[in-house]
Design a protein around this motif. Structure first.
Motif, PDB file in Angstrom:
ATOM      1  N   GLY B  40       0.779  -1.235   0.000  1.00  0.00           N
ATOM      2  CA  GLY B  40       0.000   0.000   0.000  1.00  0.00           C
ATOM      3  C   GLY B  40       0.807   1.278   0.000  1.00  0.00           C
ATOM      4  O   GLY B  40       0.247   2.364   0.167  1.00  0.00           O
ATOM      5  N   GLN B  41       2.116   1.164  -0.192  1.00  0.00           N
ATOM      6  CA  GLN B  41       2.990   2.340  -0.183  1.00  0.00           C
ATOM      7  C   GLN B  41       3.735   2.468  -1.498  1.00  0.00           C
ATOM      8  O   GLN B  41       3.778   1.536  -2.301  1.00  0.00           O
ATOM      9  CB  GLN B  41       3.998   2.229   0.963  1.00  0.00           C
ATOM     10  CG  GLN B  41       3.367   2.118   2.343  1.00  0.00           C
ATOM     11  CD  GLN B  41       2.591   3.350   2.720  1.00  0.00           C
ATOM     12  OE1 GLN B  41       3.038   4.473   2.495  1.00  0.00           O
ATOM     13  NE2 GLN B  41       1.404   3.160   3.274  1.00  0.00           N
ATOM     14  N   GLY B  42       4.333   3.620  -1.702  1.00  0.00           N
ATOM     15  CA  GLY B  42       5.206   3.791  -2.851  1.00  0.00           C
ATOM     16  C   GLY B  42       6.580   3.223  -2.562  1.00  0.00           C
ATOM     17  O   GLY B  42       6.942   3.001  -1.405  1.00  0.00           O
ATOM     18  N   PRO B  43       7.344   2.963  -3.608  1.00  0.00           N
ATOM     19  CA  PRO B  43       8.707   2.457  -3.400  1.00  0.00           C
ATOM     20  C   PRO B  43       9.559   3.449  -2.626  1.00  0.00           C
ATOM     21  O   PRO B  43       9.417   4.661  -2.793  1.00  0.00           O
ATOM     22  CB  PRO B  43       9.230   2.281  -4.830  1.00  0.00           C
ATOM     23  CG  PRO B  43       8.019   2.161  -5.683  1.00  0.00           C
ATOM     24  CD  PRO B  43       6.995   3.039  -5.036  1.00  0.00           C
ATOM     25  N   GLU B  44      10.466   2.920  -1.803  1.00  0.00           N
ATOM     26  CA  GLU B  44      11.415   3.746  -1.063  1.00  0.00           C
ATOM     27  C   GLU B  44      12.826   3.326  -1.420  1.00  0.00           C
ATOM     28  O   GLU B  44      13.152   2.138  -1.431  1.00  0.00           O
ATOM     29  CB  GLU B  44      11.177   3.621   0.447  1.00  0.00           C
ATOM     30  CG  GLU B  44       9.861   4.234   0.907  1.00  0.00           C
ATOM     31  CD  GLU B  44       9.760   4.342   2.414  1.00  0.00           C
ATOM     32  OE1 GLU B  44       8.714   4.809   2.898  1.00  0.00           O
ATOM     33  OE2 GLU B  44      10.709   3.956   3.106  1.00  0.00           O
ATOM     34  N   PHE B  45      13.656   4.307  -1.657  1.00  0.00           N
ATOM     35  CA  PHE B  45      15.040   4.081  -2.074  1.00  0.00           C
ATOM     36  C   PHE B  45      15.824   3.354  -0.996  1.00  0.00           C
ATOM     37  O   PHE B  45      15.731   3.676   0.198  1.00  0.00           O
ATOM     38  CB  PHE B  45      15.691   5.429  -2.383  1.00  0.00           C
ATOM     39  CG  PHE B  45      17.177   5.377  -2.593  1.00  0.00           C
ATOM     40  CD1 PHE B  45      18.057   5.735  -1.586  1.00  0.00           C
ATOM     41  CD2 PHE B  45      17.696   4.952  -3.811  1.00  0.00           C
ATOM     42  CE1 PHE B  45      19.422   5.694  -1.777  1.00  0.00           C
ATOM     43  CE2 PHE B  45      19.064   4.904  -4.013  1.00  0.00           C
ATOM     44  CZ  PHE B  45      19.920   5.270  -2.998  1.00  0.00           C
ATOM     45  N   LEU B  46      16.606   2.362  -1.436  1.00  0.00           N
ATOM     46  CA  LEU B  46      17.506   1.664  -0.525  1.00  0.00           C
ATOM     47  C   LEU B  46      18.964   2.004  -0.804  1.00  0.00           C
ATOM     48  O   LEU B  46      19.692   2.454   0.078  1.00  0.00           O
ATOM     49  CB  LEU B  46      17.312   0.148  -0.634  1.00  0.00           C
ATOM     50  CG  LEU B  46      15.970  -0.425  -0.162  1.00  0.00           C
ATOM     51  CD1 LEU B  46      15.921  -1.933  -0.427  1.00  0.00           C
ATOM     52  CD2 LEU B  46      15.743  -0.140   1.305  1.00  0.00           C
ATOM     53  N   THR B  47      19.395   1.752  -2.057  1.00  0.00           N
ATOM     54  CA  THR B  47      20.804   1.920  -2.354  1.00  0.00           C
ATOM     55  C   THR B  47      21.015   2.112  -3.853  1.00  0.00           C
ATOM     56  O   THR B  47      20.148   1.761  -4.667  1.00  0.00           O
ATOM     57  CB  THR B  47      21.620   0.722  -1.833  1.00  0.00           C
ATOM     58  OG1 THR B  47      23.015   0.978  -1.966  1.00  0.00           O
ATOM     59  CG2 THR B  47      21.273  -0.557  -2.585  1.00  0.00           C
ATOM     60  N   TYR B  48      22.199   2.659  -4.199  1.00  0.00           N
ATOM     61  CA  TYR B  48      22.520   2.977  -5.584  1.00  0.00           C
ATOM     62  C   TYR B  48      23.944   2.537  -5.927  1.00  0.00           C
ATOM     63  O   TYR B  48      24.876   2.754  -5.141  1.00  0.00           O
ATOM     64  CB  TYR B  48      22.379   4.476  -5.819  1.00  0.00           C
ATOM     65  CG  TYR B  48      23.017   4.960  -7.104  1.00  0.00           C
ATOM     66  CD1 TYR B  48      24.229   5.662  -7.095  1.00  0.00           C
ATOM     67  CD2 TYR B  48      22.417   4.706  -8.338  1.00  0.00           C
ATOM     68  CE1 TYR B  48      24.806   6.105  -8.282  1.00  0.00           C
ATOM     69  CE2 TYR B  48      22.994   5.135  -9.519  1.00  0.00           C
ATOM     70  CZ  TYR B  48      24.185   5.831  -9.488  1.00  0.00           C
ATOM     71  OH  TYR B  48      24.759   6.264 -10.665  1.00  0.00           O
ATOM     72  N   PHE B  49      24.086   1.926  -7.097  1.00  0.00           N
ATOM     73  CA  PHE B  49      25.398   1.545  -7.626  1.00  0.00           C
ATOM     74  C   PHE B  49      25.660   2.272  -8.948  1.00  0.00           C
ATOM     75  O   PHE B  49      24.764   2.384  -9.793  1.00  0.00           O
ATOM     76  CB  PHE B  49      25.458   0.043  -7.905  1.00  0.00           C
ATOM     77  CG  PHE B  49      25.499  -0.814  -6.687  1.00  0.00           C
ATOM     78  CD1 PHE B  49      24.321  -1.217  -6.066  1.00  0.00           C
ATOM     79  CD2 PHE B  49      26.706  -1.233  -6.141  1.00  0.00           C
ATOM     80  CE1 PHE B  49      24.348  -2.019  -4.933  1.00  0.00           C
ATOM     81  CE2 PHE B  49      26.740  -2.042  -5.012  1.00  0.00           C
ATOM     82  CZ  PHE B  49      25.560  -2.433  -4.410  1.00  0.00           C
ATOM     83  N   GLN B  50      26.873   2.715  -9.104  1.00  0.00           N
ATOM     84  CA  GLN B  50      27.370   3.165 -10.406  1.00  0.00           C
ATOM     85  C   GLN B  50      28.461   2.182 -10.794  1.00  0.00           C
ATOM     86  O   GLN B  50      29.532   2.161 -10.180  1.00  0.00           O
ATOM     87  CB  GLN B  50      27.909   4.578 -10.331  1.00  0.00           C
ATOM     88  CG  GLN B  50      28.404   5.126 -11.650  1.00  0.00           C
ATOM     89  CD  GLN B  50      28.845   6.581 -11.535  1.00  0.00           C
ATOM     90  OE1 GLN B  50      28.116   7.422 -11.029  1.00  0.00           O
ATOM     91  NE2 GLN B  50      30.048   6.866 -11.982  1.00  0.00           N
ATOM     92  N   ASN B  51      28.173   1.361 -11.778  1.00  0.00           N
ATOM     93  CA  ASN B  51      29.017   0.198 -12.080  1.00  0.00           C
ATOM     94  C   ASN B  51      29.150  -0.648 -10.801  1.00  0.00           C
ATOM     95  O   ASN B  51      28.141  -1.004 -10.200  1.00  0.00           O
ATOM     96  CB  ASN B  51      30.356   0.654 -12.645  1.00  0.00           C
ATOM     97  CG  ASN B  51      30.202   1.329 -13.989  1.00  0.00           C
ATOM     98  OD1 ASN B  51      29.578   0.785 -14.899  1.00  0.00           O
ATOM     99  ND2 ASN B  51      30.756   2.524 -14.127  1.00  0.00           N
ATOM    100  N   GLU B  52      30.354  -0.935 -10.356  1.00  0.00           N
ATOM    101  CA  GLU B  52      30.493  -1.795  -9.177  1.00  0.00           C
ATOM    102  C   GLU B  52      30.560  -0.995  -7.876  1.00  0.00           C
ATOM    103  O   GLU B  52      30.539  -1.576  -6.787  1.00  0.00           O
ATOM    104  CB  GLU B  52      31.749  -2.667  -9.308  1.00  0.00           C
ATOM    105  CG  GLU B  52      33.066  -1.923  -9.207  1.00  0.00           C
ATOM    106  CD  GLU B  52      33.467  -1.275 -10.526  1.00  0.00           C
ATOM    107  OE1 GLU B  52      32.674  -1.358 -11.501  1.00  0.00           O
ATOM    108  OE2 GLU B  52      34.568  -0.686 -10.571  1.00  0.00           O
ATOM    109  N   ALA B  53      30.609   0.320  -7.992  1.00  0.00           N
ATOM    110  CA  ALA B  53      30.743   1.160  -6.806  1.00  0.00           C
ATOM    111  C   ALA B  53      29.379   1.491  -6.183  1.00  0.00           C
ATOM    112  O   ALA B  53      28.480   1.988  -6.864  1.00  0.00           O
ATOM    113  CB  ALA B  53      31.460   2.452  -7.184  1.00  0.00           C
ATOM    114  N   GLN B  54      29.270   1.233  -4.900  1.00  0.00           N
ATOM    115  CA  GLN B  54      28.053   1.570  -4.170  1.00  0.00           C
ATOM    116  C   GLN B  54      28.199   3.000  -3.660  1.00  0.00           C
ATOM    117  O   GLN B  54      28.868   3.243  -2.651  1.00  0.00           O
ATOM    118  CB  GLN B  54      27.830   0.597  -3.016  1.00  0.00           C
ATOM    119  CG  GLN B  54      26.484   0.753  -2.324  1.00  0.00           C
ATOM    120  CD  GLN B  54      26.239  -0.311  -1.249  1.00  0.00           C
ATOM    121  OE1 GLN B  54      27.182  -0.938  -0.757  1.00  0.00           O
ATOM    122  NE2 GLN B  54      24.992  -0.535  -0.879  1.00  0.00           N
ATOM    123  N   LEU B  55      27.569   3.933  -4.352  1.00  0.00           N
ATOM    124  CA  LEU B  55      27.769   5.346  -4.057  1.00  0.00           C
ATOM    125  C   LEU B  55      26.788   5.898  -3.027  1.00  0.00           C
ATOM    126  O   LEU B  55      27.039   6.965  -2.463  1.00  0.00           O
ATOM    127  CB  LEU B  55      27.678   6.177  -5.343  1.00  0.00           C
ATOM    128  CG  LEU B  55      28.708   5.856  -6.422  1.00  0.00           C
ATOM    129  CD1 LEU B  55      28.588   6.839  -7.577  1.00  0.00           C
ATOM    130  CD2 LEU B  55      30.126   5.859  -5.855  1.00  0.00           C
TER     131      LEU B  55
END
Lengths: 115, 116
Positions: B40-55
């Protein structure tokens, strides 16, 4: 912090009637605005987006949204809905200077089109 | 061409178990995102990768959540010692550009995790 509010959790409407799904955001900086649609048992799909330029943006299936900076709104409209438009609609924003592009979503609005 | 795929589509875990959720992004996409969508909710951001780097991992709710993308393509989200509040749909998205807010994100179908 940025937030997105979709004022209606459910919008029932009859086929061929017009519809407006409301979206307001809070941000003190520039933002990019998006509408995503989620059909039953499918993933999120981009419906339309505002990045810059004309404040009125359109999708290929008849939806349109207008960016209103003074009212911090990005409402979605369609003049005549079809049964096939039944879906969950999400408004989302991203920070204009973000180095990741992460999206902040509203709670979603369920559009129920009745015959 | 293939879109973003996720596996498994459904996962039931007993409380305390570890789970691993897989995401195959669109080939050539630099950016990869994980989101959590509660019922019942919208998606919430967890994490982001640029190529292999977790930025950016600012959205991970606790140190029980861990994500990796070792070769810059497939990504795995791991949840250790699952709790009932972890029950949600986990969405993966990828985009062609590195960072930036203008690039369209393409979403996978999600993995529905139910913790009993």
């Amino acid at each position: 912090a940025q937030s997105v509010t979709q004022l209606d959790s459910q919008v029932p409407v009859f086929e061929e009637a017009p519809v407006e799904l409301r979206c307001n955001y809070s941000s003190s900086v520039s933002v990019y605005l998006f509408w995503y649609v989620q059909y039953p048992n499918q993933g999120l799909q981009l419906l339309l987006k505002y990045l810059s330029g004309s404040t009125l943006v359109e999708s290929i299936n008849g939806f349109e949204a207008e960016f209103n900076k003074s009212q911090t709104s990005f409402h979605l409209r369609k003049p005549s809905v079809h049964i096939s438009d039944t879906a969950e609609y999400f408004c989302a924003v991203s920070h204009g200077s973000s180095n990741t592009g992460k999206l902040i979503f509203g709670q979603g609005t369920t559009l129920q089109v009745k015959p | 061409g293939a879109g973003v795929s996720q596996s498994p589509r459904y996962k039931v875990a007993k409380r305390g178990q570890d789970v691993a959720l897989r995401c195959d992004p669109i080939s050539g996409h630099v950016s990869l995102f994980w989101y959590q969508q509660a019922l019942g909710q919208g998606p919430e951001f967890l994490t982001y990768f640029q190529n292999e780097a977790q930025l950016d991992k600012s959205g991970l709710p606790s140190d029980r959540f861990f994500a990796e993308r070792p070769e810059g393509s497939v990504s795995t989200l791991k949840i250790q010692r699952t709790q009932q509040e972890d029950s949600a749909v986990y969405l993966c998205a990828s985009s062609f550009q590195a960072g930036g807010s203008q690039s369209e994100q393409f979403f996978g179908p999600g993995t529905r995790l139910t913790v009993l």
